[in-house]
Design an enzyme around this catalytic site. Structure first.
Site, mmCIF file in Angstrom:
data_model
loop_
_atom_site.group_PDB
_atom_site.id
_atom_site.type_symbol
_atom_site.label_atom_id
_atom_site.label_comp_id
_atom_site.label_asym_id
_atom_site.label_seq_id
_atom_site.Cartn_x
_atom_site.Cartn_y
_atom_site.Cartn_z
ATOM 1 N N MET E 1 0.815 -0.760 -12.054
ATOM 2 C CA MET E 1 1.757 -1.509 -11.234
ATOM 3 C C MET E 1 1.915 -0.768 -9.900
ATOM 4 O O MET E 1 1.626 0.415 -9.864
ATOM 5 C CB MET E 1 3.114 -1.626 -11.934
ATOM 6 N N PRO E 2 2.344 -1.381 -8.840
ATOM 7 C CA PRO E 2 2.811 -2.759 -8.753
ATOM 8 C C PRO E 2 1.682 -3.764 -8.513
ATOM 9 O O PRO E 2 0.554 -3.376 -8.186
ATOM 10 C CB PRO E 2 3.724 -2.728 -7.535
ATOM 11 N N PHE E 3 2.055 -5.029 -8.683
ATOM 12 C CA PHE E 3 1.147 -6.130 -8.371
ATOM 13 C C PHE E 3 1.772 -6.916 -7.218
ATOM 14 O O PHE E 3 2.883 -7.425 -7.343
ATOM 15 C CB PHE E 3 0.940 -7.027 -9.598
#
Lengths: 62, 62, 62, 62, 62, 62
Positions: E1-3
Site C-alpha cells: 500500500m498505498p494504491f
C-alpha cells in the site's frame, strides 16, 4: 498488480476474510501466472443502508 | 449491471439516500433501457477531513 | 463533490449518456441540496467480456 | 477533474493528509497543466484487517 | 500500500505520467513515511465524452 | 452483492478471465455463504504504461 477490491455487505468475520483472501490469491496466482505476493486485496464492508438494488435500500441504518 | 458508486460528503439522511436511490435507478432504467432490479447503487459517505479540493482539506476531523 | 461512477455495459449512445448525466445530476442536486455544478459523473463502458455474473463472463470479446 | 483516490492504511494524521493533499495537488497542477482547484482528492483509510498481500491479512481487527 | 488512482481527461503524454508518478510517489513516501516501492499508482485516461460536470458531458466522442 | 473489481495488467486471455471468474465466484459463494449469481466481477485490463510502482511506469505505451 493485481489490485482486487471486494465490496460486500458488512458482517463477514475476520476468519472469512482471511479464507477469501487466501482463496482469491491462489486463483489469481495459479490462473494468472503471477507471484502471489503481488496480489493485493482490499475488503470494503458496506452497511446495507448504503446499498440499493432496484432502487431499494437493502437494510436499516446500523 | 450497472454498478453506480456515489461518493459524497457524509451527512445525508437515510431518507435522502432512499430518494436518491429511487431517482437514479429510475433514470438508468428509463434512459438505459435496463431492468431496474439490475441497478446496484453504493453510497460512500466521506468525512470532509478525507476530501481535498485545490489542495485544501474540506473540513475538520469528526 | 459528489463524484459518481457509473459502470455499465458498453453500447449506450452519447445521447443516452447525456440524458443520464442530466437526470442523475438533477436528482442529486434536488434531493441532496447541492449545487449542480459540484456534481461530477464518470461513465465507464465495460465490455461484456470483462464482466462476470455468477461466475460466467457475460459476452464474447469485442 | 482529476479525481484522485488514495487508499492506504489508516493511521496517518490529519496533518499528514493535509501535506499530502497539497503536495499531490501541486504535482498535478504543475505537470498536468490544470488549475489546482480542479483537483479533487479522496483519502480512504483502510484498516489492516481489510487489506491482504500475498493472501495474508495485514493486521488484526481494530 | 498505498494504491493511488488518478482519473483524469485523456490527453496527457507518457512523459507527463512519468513525472506525475515520480512526484506523487515522492510526496507519499516522504510525508507518509513509507517505502517508495510500496506505492502503486494507476492512471485512468477518461474521454471527455465520458465525464459530466453539472449535468453536461465535457466533450464530443473521440 | 458482492461487487469485485480486478485491476491487473492487460494481456490475460479470455480463457484466463473465465477461469478466474469461476474460481473467485466459487470462493466467495462458499466462504461467504452467498448465492453465486449475486457475485459480480469486473476485470480492468490496465496497460503497463498506466501503472507505476515505486514511481516508475511499468511499461512502454502500447
Amino acid at each position: 498488480m493485481p489490485f482486487v477490491t471486494i465490496e460486500w455487505f458488512e458482517g463477514r468475520s475476520d476468519a472469512q476474510k482471511a479464507e477469501v483472501a487466501r482463496g482469491v490469491t491462489d486463483v489469481l496466482a495459479e490462473v494468472g501466472k503471477m507471484p502471489a505476493d503481488q496480489v493485493w486485496i482490499r475488503f470494503v464492508d458496506v452497511p446495507k443502508a448504503d446499498w440499493a438494488i432496484g432502487g431499494e435500500i437493502q437494510g436499516p441504518p446500523d
